[in-house]
Scaffold this motif. Structure first.
Motif, PDB file in Angstrom:
ATOM      1  N   ALA A 142       0.827  -1.214   0.000  1.00 21.75           N
ATOM      2  CA  ALA A 142       0.000   0.000   0.000  1.00 21.75           C
ATOM      3  C   ALA A 142       0.858   1.260   0.000  1.00 21.75           C
ATOM      4  O   ALA A 142       0.346   2.357  -0.217  1.00 21.75           O
ATOM      5  CB  ALA A 142      -0.910   0.007   1.219  1.00 21.75           C
ATOM      6  N   TYR A 143       2.147   1.121   0.216  1.00 19.12           N
ATOM      7  CA  TYR A 143       3.090   2.235   0.336  1.00 19.12           C
ATOM      8  C   TYR A 143       2.565   3.238   1.366  1.00 19.12           C
ATOM      9  O   TYR A 143       2.385   4.428   1.086  1.00 19.12           O
ATOM     10  CB  TYR A 143       3.321   2.907  -1.014  1.00 19.12           C
ATOM     11  N   SER A 144       2.313   2.721   2.549  1.00 19.74           N
ATOM     12  CA  SER A 144       1.779   3.554   3.616  1.00 19.74           C
ATOM     13  C   SER A 144       2.327   3.083   4.950  1.00 19.74           C
ATOM     14  O   SER A 144       2.889   1.989   5.064  1.00 19.74           O
ATOM     15  CB  SER A 144       0.252   3.509   3.630  1.00 19.74           C
ATOM     16  N   THR A 145       2.173   3.924   5.958  1.00 18.98           N
ATOM     17  CA  THR A 145       2.531   3.585   7.325  1.00 18.98           C
ATOM     18  C   THR A 145       1.274   3.615   8.182  1.00 18.98           C
ATOM     19  O   THR A 145       0.507   4.582   8.132  1.00 18.98           O
ATOM     20  CB  THR A 145       3.567   4.574   7.897  1.00 18.98           C
ATOM     21  N   PRO A 197       0.129  -5.770   9.634  1.00 19.62           N
ATOM     22  CA  PRO A 197      -1.107  -5.683   8.843  1.00 19.62           C
ATOM     23  C   PRO A 197      -0.864  -6.098   7.398  1.00 19.62           C
ATOM     24  O   PRO A 197       0.207  -5.857   6.838  1.00 19.62           O
ATOM     25  CB  PRO A 197      -1.479  -4.203   8.940  1.00 19.62           C
ATOM     26  N   LYS A 198      -1.854  -6.733   6.796  1.00 15.39           N
ATOM     27  CA  LYS A 198      -1.742  -7.216   5.414  1.00 15.39           C
ATOM     28  C   LYS A 198      -2.615  -6.370   4.492  1.00 15.39           C
ATOM     29  O   LYS A 198      -3.711  -5.957   4.866  1.00 15.39           O
ATOM     30  CB  LYS A 198      -2.166  -8.688   5.323  1.00 15.39           C
ATOM     31  N   THR A 199      -2.094  -6.132   3.285  1.00 11.88           N
ATOM     32  CA  THR A 199      -2.848  -5.406   2.273  1.00 11.88           C
ATOM     33  C   THR A 199      -3.353  -6.385   1.226  1.00 11.88           C
ATOM     34  O   THR A 199      -2.580  -7.184   0.697  1.00 11.88           O
ATOM     35  CB  THR A 199      -1.960  -4.350   1.588  1.00 11.88           C
ATOM     36  N   THR A 200      -4.635  -6.333   0.918  1.00 13.21           N
ATOM     37  CA  THR A 200      -5.207  -7.229  -0.081  1.00 13.21           C
ATOM     38  C   THR A 200      -5.052  -6.628  -1.474  1.00 13.21           C
ATOM     39  O   THR A 200      -4.697  -5.460  -1.633  1.00 13.21           O
ATOM     40  CB  THR A 200      -6.696  -7.478   0.188  1.00 13.21           C
ATOM     41  N   LYS A 201      -5.348  -7.424  -2.497  1.00  9.56           N
ATOM     42  CA  LYS A 201      -5.239  -6.946  -3.872  1.00  9.56           C
ATOM     43  C   LYS A 201      -6.205  -5.804  -4.153  1.00  9.56           C
ATOM     44  O   LYS A 201      -5.995  -5.002  -5.070  1.00  9.56           O
ATOM     45  CB  LYS A 201      -5.485  -8.093  -4.853  1.00  9.56           C
ATOM     46  N   ASN A 202      -7.278  -5.703  -3.357  1.00 16.39           N
ATOM     47  CA  ASN A 202      -8.241  -4.611  -3.502  1.00 16.39           C
ATOM     48  C   ASN A 202      -7.815  -3.361  -2.739  1.00 16.39           C
ATOM     49  O   ASN A 202      -8.524  -2.348  -2.769  1.00 16.39           O
ATOM     50  CB  ASN A 202      -9.627  -5.053  -3.011  1.00 16.39           C
ATOM     51  N   GLY A 203      -6.699  -3.460  -2.050  1.00 19.39           N
ATOM     52  CA  GLY A 203      -6.218  -2.316  -1.294  1.00 19.39           C
ATOM     53  C   GLY A 203      -6.753  -2.232   0.119  1.00 19.39           C
ATOM     54  O   GLY A 203      -6.451  -1.275   0.846  1.00 19.39           O
ATOM     55  N   PHE A 216     -10.263  -3.150   7.171  1.00 21.26           N
ATOM     56  CA  PHE A 216     -10.528  -1.748   6.875  1.00 21.26           C
ATOM     57  C   PHE A 216     -10.546  -1.526   5.370  1.00 21.26           C
ATOM     58  O   PHE A 216      -9.730  -2.102   4.638  1.00 21.26           O
ATOM     59  CB  PHE A 216      -9.441  -0.847   7.475  1.00 21.26           C
ATOM     60  N   ASP A 217     -11.436  -0.685   4.906  1.00 25.99           N
ATOM     61  CA  ASP A 217     -11.386  -0.211   3.527  1.00 25.99           C
ATOM     62  C   ASP A 217     -10.116   0.622   3.381  1.00 25.99           C
ATOM     63  O   ASP A 217      -9.905   1.589   4.112  1.00 25.99           O
ATOM     64  CB  ASP A 217     -12.620   0.638   3.203  1.00 25.99           C
ATOM     65  N   GLY A 218      -9.248   0.230   2.441  1.00 22.70           N
ATOM     66  CA  GLY A 218      -7.956   0.887   2.315  1.00 22.70           C
ATOM     67  C   GLY A 218      -8.038   2.354   1.956  1.00 22.70           C
ATOM     68  O   GLY A 218      -7.141   3.132   2.291  1.00 22.70           O
ATOM     69  N   LYS A 219      -9.103   2.775   1.286  1.00 23.63           N
ATOM     70  CA  LYS A 219      -9.232   4.166   0.837  1.00 23.63           C
ATOM     71  C   LYS A 219      -9.885   5.060   1.883  1.00 23.63           C
ATOM     72  O   LYS A 219      -9.527   6.234   2.006  1.00 23.63           O
ATOM     73  CB  LYS A 219     -10.034   4.225  -0.467  1.00 23.63           C
ATOM     74  N   THR A 220     -10.853   4.530   2.603  1.00 22.42           N
ATOM     75  CA  THR A 220     -11.635   5.369   3.510  1.00 22.42           C
ATOM     76  C   THR A 220     -11.427   5.058   4.985  1.00 22.42           C
ATOM     77  O   THR A 220     -11.743   5.883   5.839  1.00 22.42           O
ATOM     78  CB  THR A 220     -13.131   5.216   3.199  1.00 22.42           C
ATOM     79  N   GLY A 221     -10.941   3.871   5.299  1.00 18.69           N
ATOM     80  CA  GLY A 221     -10.817   3.464   6.684  1.00 18.69           C
ATOM     81  C   GLY A 221     -12.090   2.896   7.266  1.00 18.69           C
ATOM     82  O   GLY A 221     -12.139   2.529   8.442  1.00 18.69           O
TER      83      GLY A 221
END
Length: 628
Positions: A142-145, A197-203, A216-221
């Motif tokens: 996700a290139y995030s912290t 935490p793991k990131t899915t292919k859907n983000g 969590f929804d990767g875009k909105t939380g």
């Protein structure tokens, strides 16, 4: 270089004593200077005073940013330090908070309870939003912290910081809780992969929350679902629509050991709805150790006394195979559906289709069966090298017959891959060798190392080796003879704090374990246990960390050539304290220059090798002196 070096040192000496020489550039500061240090991940120099933190910009020769310190917290920290030095604990430390708290593997720092991007000085999370950062995780996909924090009233929050934009993408409240146990669970410099935490292919992001998993929804939380399962470890199938969870035993702490002991119970969850996927959970014969995906449909579990392969969708066991030694260490997947199982002191090739043994008998290595903890197994042209807590051995690939073995305490081991050189440090004894060229016995070098535990690594030079420590160095020829050596002691209250070496760049960054440091392959010393943790981090995660590090760095106008190394030394003389700046040439292993830089051990200054600058605080100014 020598001419400029002496000129700069003379200028610094004059400034510190007589304040008569001018710097190459400077800027005024507010507050009493405390220290100059380097942010480990970005390499940015930071000046701390009693009132501000200053990021230093060597390109534009001015402050990169300036952030005011919390005056109340500064006063509490100062009072607490004074009471500690006086030997009178009056309890002030319980109220003082950490003022500067770097977020591992990122350009982010918590400064007086606000999240700051060190590269720009931008405040991403304002002061008053939290009391303490509890844990952090870098999500490479996700290139995030992801930061988990706790507020003054013990409310927990999660922040997702997008590292592309360097902005908070979203935040989410988790509810209340007691911080005592969670404070023990902060991430280390080499992250534990079991509960990241793991990131899915859907983000979307799968996150452990106490005894639950949250999606969590990767875009909105937005929280999509919660599932109660006491997770101790979890992993995704290749399609990333199923998460397999290994439950943790009671009292589980994810970072208490390299390989924490988990339970025997495994369950699977449908990512689309957060519901159990199997009719009932799986129960292994022994406690779970590790798992890996075999293909799109199946996963393999190692539980120490054996291995099983299960179906992701149904949980059905495809096959099961036990190993008498009850010590399965690693399983490596090979071409043609073959599995190389390393257990106890043996290797057996097994079919991934049915578990059948493909060899008539295993390769048995001439080593102890009951070795626990980290075991480094590396294959070379002439054999297989094993490094563990009981020693170092080299074995025939086909027969496992021992070629040689050295009984050493392998507290520190480092590898130079380009030259096939291995360095093993056992207290003051050093084993430095190419495994392919050792015939019968591993020769040891008895070296007079002052601080073996502080040795950082080694470089392979054109005609020998250079070992670097926090306060010392050794220059060896290609036969191990000492050509040069130095140990530079510092005074007890030096503000230098061993800062002449950028040690954090060599020790805290996992990038140094696999990559290159300043275009010179630098073997980083680490224990076998930490080497295993580094090996667990995927290549994609390293690539993402490398990208983030490079884009976060602030490069000065000068870069050092890597030929020299610098130390600071503080000594007591009859005339008083003496501080000296020492330059050592790596090729010769000899001191090239030594210059007195004053007698006040409280003077704040710092050598930035990558920027080619010496920083010093003189008469209320941050002064910079170019070394080149």
């Amino acid at each position: 270089m020598k001419k400029y070096f002496l000129t700069i040192l003379f200028a610094l000496t004059s400034l510190l004593i007589y304040a008569q020489r001018s710097s190459d550039w400077s800027f005024s500061i507010e507050g009493k200077e405390k220290q100059i240090f380097t942010h480990a991940f970005t390499g940015i120099s930071v000046l701390e005073t009693t009132k501000f933190y200053y990021g230093i910009d060597p390109v534009n020769k001015k402050p990169l940013w300036k952030i005011k310190k919390d005056a109340t917290n500064e006063a509490l920290n100062t009072a607490s330090n004074i009471s500690d030095m006086a030997g009178a604990d009056v309890g002030l430390s319980a109220f003082a908070k950490k003022s500067w708290d770097p977020i591992p593997n990122s350009p982010l720092v918590s400064i007086d309870q606000q999240i700051v991007n060190v590269s720009t000085g931008e405040i991403l999370v304002p002061a008053g939003s939290y009391k303490e950062v509890l844990k952090s995780n870098f999500l490479s996909a996700a290139y995030s912290t992801i930061l988990e924090v706790v507020t003054e009233d013990n409310q927990r929050k999660v922040y997702n910081i997008d590292l592309n934009t360097k902005k908070v993408a979203w935040q989410k409240d988790l509810g209340k809780y007691s911080t005592t146990s969670q404070l023990m669970n902060k991430t280390s410099s080499i992250p534990s992969v079991a509960l990241v935490p793991k990131t899915t292919k859907n983000g979307d992001i799968i996150y452990k929350e106490k005894k639950e998993l949250i999606l969590f929804d990767g875009k909105t939380g937005q929280e999509k679902w919660r599932f109660i399962c006491s997770p101790g470890s979890f992993f995704l199938n290749n399609a990333e629509d199923i998460v397999v969870v290994v439950e943790a035993p009671s009292g589980f702490k994810s970072t208490t050991s390299v390989n924490p002991k988990l339970s025997k119970k495994i369950i699977a969850v449908d990512l689309s709805n957060g519901k159990p996927l199997w009719k009932k959970s799986l129960k292994l014969d022994d406690n779970f150790r590790s798992a890996q995906n075999v293909n799109d449909e199946e996963f393999l579990v190692n539980y120490g006394s054996g291995i099983n392969i299960f179906d992701f969708k149904t949980g059905e066991q495809r096959w099961k195979k036990g190993f008498k030694a009850n010590n399965v260490k690693t399983i490596n997947q090979k071409p043609n559906d073959e599995l190389e199982v390393f257990y106890a002191n043996k290797i057996m090739m097994v079919s991934a289709k049915d578990g059948d043994e493909l060899w008539k008998k295993p390769i048995k290595f001439d080593m102890d069966e009951d070795i626990e903890g980290g075991v480094i197994k590396r294959e070379y042209e002439q054999g297989i090298l094993m490094v563990h807590g009981r020693g170092v051995g080299f074995y025939n690939k086909e027969t496992g017959k021992k070629k040689w073995f050295a009984k050493v305490e392998t507290d520190k081991v480092a590898f130079n891959n380009s030259k096939n050189i291995v360095a093993v440090l056992d207290k003051k004894k050093l084993y430095l060798f190419n495994p392919n060229k050792v015939e019968k016995k591993l020769e040891k070098l008895k070296l007079d190392i002052e601080k073996p535990k502080e040795m950082l690594g080694f470089e392979v030079l054109s005609n020998g080796y250079f070992l670097t420590g926090m306060q010392e160095y050794l220059r060896l020829d290609d036969k191990g003879n000492v050509l040069g050596q130095g140990y530079y002691k510092q005074l007890t209250s030096d503000r230098l704090l061993k800062a002449a070496l950028t040690t954090t760049a060599m020790t805290t960054s996992v990038l140094g374990a696999r990559g290159e440091v300043d275009d010179i392959e630098f073997g980083v010393f680490m224990s076998p246990e930490n080497a295993e943790k580094v090996a667990d981090i995927s290549d994609s995660a390293f690539d993402a960390l490398d990208k983030l590090k490079k884009e976060s760095e602030l490069h000065g106008t000068a870069e050092t050539d890597g030929k020299n190394i610098y130390f600071m030394e503080g000594t007591k003389t009859e005339a008083g304290d003496l501080l000296q700046f020492v330059k050592v040439n790596k090729e010769s292993g000899k001191e090239e220059d030594r210059m007195e830089v004053g007698s006040n051990r409280k003077v704040v200054y710092k050598i930035e090798l990558k920027q080619g600058i010496l920083f010093a605080v003189v008469d209320g100014k941050l002064c910079a002196y170019n070394l080149d």
